[in-house]
Design a protein around this motif. Structure first.
Motif, mmCIF file in Angstrom:
data_model
loop_
_atom_site.group_PDB
_atom_site.id
_atom_site.type_symbol
_atom_site.label_atom_id
_atom_site.label_comp_id
_atom_site.label_asym_id
_atom_site.label_seq_id
_atom_site.Cartn_x
_atom_site.Cartn_y
_atom_site.Cartn_z
ATOM 1 N N ASP A 102 1.226 -0.919 0.392
ATOM 2 C CA ASP A 102 0.196 -0.125 -0.246
ATOM 3 C C ASP A 102 0.800 1.239 -0.084
ATOM 4 O O ASP A 102 0.326 2.179 -0.637
ATOM 5 C CB ASP A 102 -0.841 -0.116 1.251
ATOM 6 C CG ASP A 102 -2.152 -1.492 0.929
ATOM 7 O OD1 ASP A 102 -2.535 -1.372 0.041
ATOM 8 O OD2 ASP A 102 -2.130 -1.657 2.282
ATOM 9 N N PHE A 103 1.714 1.266 0.924
ATOM 10 C CA PHE A 103 2.776 2.171 0.642
ATOM 11 C C PHE A 103 3.386 2.447 -0.266
ATOM 12 O O PHE A 103 3.836 3.726 -0.902
ATOM 13 C CB PHE A 103 3.704 2.209 1.758
ATOM 14 C CG PHE A 103 4.762 3.056 1.778
ATOM 15 C CD1 PHE A 103 4.265 4.531 2.095
ATOM 16 C CD2 PHE A 103 5.821 2.957 2.707
ATOM 17 C CE1 PHE A 103 5.654 5.804 2.324
ATOM 18 C CE2 PHE A 103 7.292 3.565 2.777
ATOM 19 C CZ PHE A 103 6.542 5.028 2.791
ATOM 20 N N ALA A 137 2.223 1.525 -3.153
ATOM 21 C CA ALA A 137 1.037 2.215 -4.420
ATOM 22 C C ALA A 137 1.196 3.969 -3.973
ATOM 23 O O ALA A 137 0.862 4.514 -4.725
ATOM 24 C CB ALA A 137 -0.360 1.080 -4.555
ATOM 25 N N ASP A 138 0.830 4.057 -2.665
ATOM 26 C CA ASP A 138 0.780 5.577 -2.296
ATOM 27 C C ASP A 138 1.891 6.232 -2.821
ATOM 28 O O ASP A 138 1.679 7.225 -3.658
ATOM 29 C CB ASP A 138 0.562 5.425 -1.183
ATOM 30 C CG ASP A 138 -1.067 4.657 -0.721
ATOM 31 O OD1 ASP A 138 -1.983 4.974 -0.970
ATOM 32 O OD2 ASP A 138 -1.085 4.795 0.612
ATOM 33 N N ASP A 193 1.103 6.895 -6.748
ATOM 34 C CA ASP A 193 0.509 7.622 -7.098
ATOM 35 C C ASP A 193 1.278 8.948 -6.806
ATOM 36 O O ASP A 193 0.254 10.255 -7.578
ATOM 37 C CB ASP A 193 -0.647 7.065 -6.078
ATOM 38 C CG ASP A 193 -1.957 6.249 -6.360
ATOM 39 O OD1 ASP A 193 -1.525 5.754 -8.206
ATOM 40 O OD2 ASP A 193 -2.324 5.694 -5.528
ATOM 41 N N ALA A 194 1.621 9.629 -5.878
ATOM 42 C CA ALA A 194 1.955 10.921 -5.644
ATOM 43 C C ALA A 194 2.906 11.011 -6.355
ATOM 44 O O ALA A 194 3.283 12.784 -5.965
ATOM 45 C CB ALA A 194 2.734 10.781 -4.236
ATOM 46 N N LYS A 229 7.796 12.309 -1.295
ATOM 47 C CA LYS A 229 6.796 12.048 -0.779
ATOM 48 C C LYS A 229 6.651 11.236 0.270
ATOM 49 O O LYS A 229 6.020 10.917 0.858
ATOM 50 C CB LYS A 229 6.181 11.857 -2.602
ATOM 51 C CG LYS A 229 5.761 13.517 -2.984
ATOM 52 C CD LYS A 229 4.826 14.066 -3.158
ATOM 53 C CE LYS A 229 5.172 14.872 -3.683
ATOM 54 N NZ LYS A 229 3.399 16.554 -3.594
ATOM 55 N N MET A 286 4.729 11.195 4.193
ATOM 56 C CA MET A 286 4.131 9.879 4.402
ATOM 57 C C MET A 286 4.164 9.011 6.231
ATOM 58 O O MET A 286 3.572 9.530 6.437
ATOM 59 C CB MET A 286 3.581 9.023 3.645
ATOM 60 C CG MET A 286 3.429 9.110 2.006
ATOM 61 S SD MET A 286 2.837 8.085 0.933
ATOM 62 C CE MET A 286 3.052 9.106 -0.317
ATOM 63 N N ARG A 333 5.746 6.505 7.107
ATOM 64 C CA ARG A 333 4.896 5.701 6.964
ATOM 65 C C ARG A 333 6.302 4.515 7.497
ATOM 66 O O ARG A 333 6.196 3.464 7.222
ATOM 67 C CB ARG A 333 4.286 5.424 6.577
ATOM 68 C CG ARG A 333 2.720 5.874 6.362
ATOM 69 C CD ARG A 333 1.981 5.810 5.004
ATOM 70 N NE ARG A 333 1.478 4.125 4.254
ATOM 71 C CZ ARG A 333 1.068 4.622 3.642
ATOM 72 N NH1 ARG A 333 0.511 5.513 2.737
ATOM 73 N NH2 ARG A 333 0.531 3.496 2.913
#
Length: 97
Positions: A25-26, A28-29, A32-33, A87, A91, A93
């Motif tokens: 998920d990280f 993918a984010d 996207d960013a 980015k 986040m 994360r």
């Protein structure tokens, strides 16, 4: 996820573990960013033995790496690497090097 665990196995030993879906998920984010659609996975799960070997021969390998527990990926972007790192850090994360 079972197929990803095979794909992300330790390529030195062949051993597999459950990969934390959060790292996918990280990634993918981050993609996207920065408007990217792909990245190359360089390293995922590592056994403690593989990690120790890499720590002896490669700069920057953490002794208690999250790779050992299936919660880290090393990736390469085709472009926008600097932006992706910025980015990803924003986040907050996980570790980004």
């Amino acid at each position: 996820m079972d197929e990803l665990c095979i794909f992300f196995r330790d390529h030195h030993s062949g051993e597999k573990t459950q990969i934390d879906p959060g790292v996918i998920d990280f990634l993918a984010d981050v993609l996207d960013a920065v408007g990217e659609s792909r990245a190359t996975v360089l390293s995922a799960y590592r056994t403690a033995e593989t990690n120790a070997l890499l720590a002896r021969t490669t700069f920057g390998v953490a002794e208690h790496s999250q790779h050992i527990v299936g919660r880290a990926l090393d990736v390469r972007f085709e472009s926008r690497l600097s932006e992706a790192m910025t980015k990803a850090r924003a986040m907050q994360r996980g570790g980004v090097g």
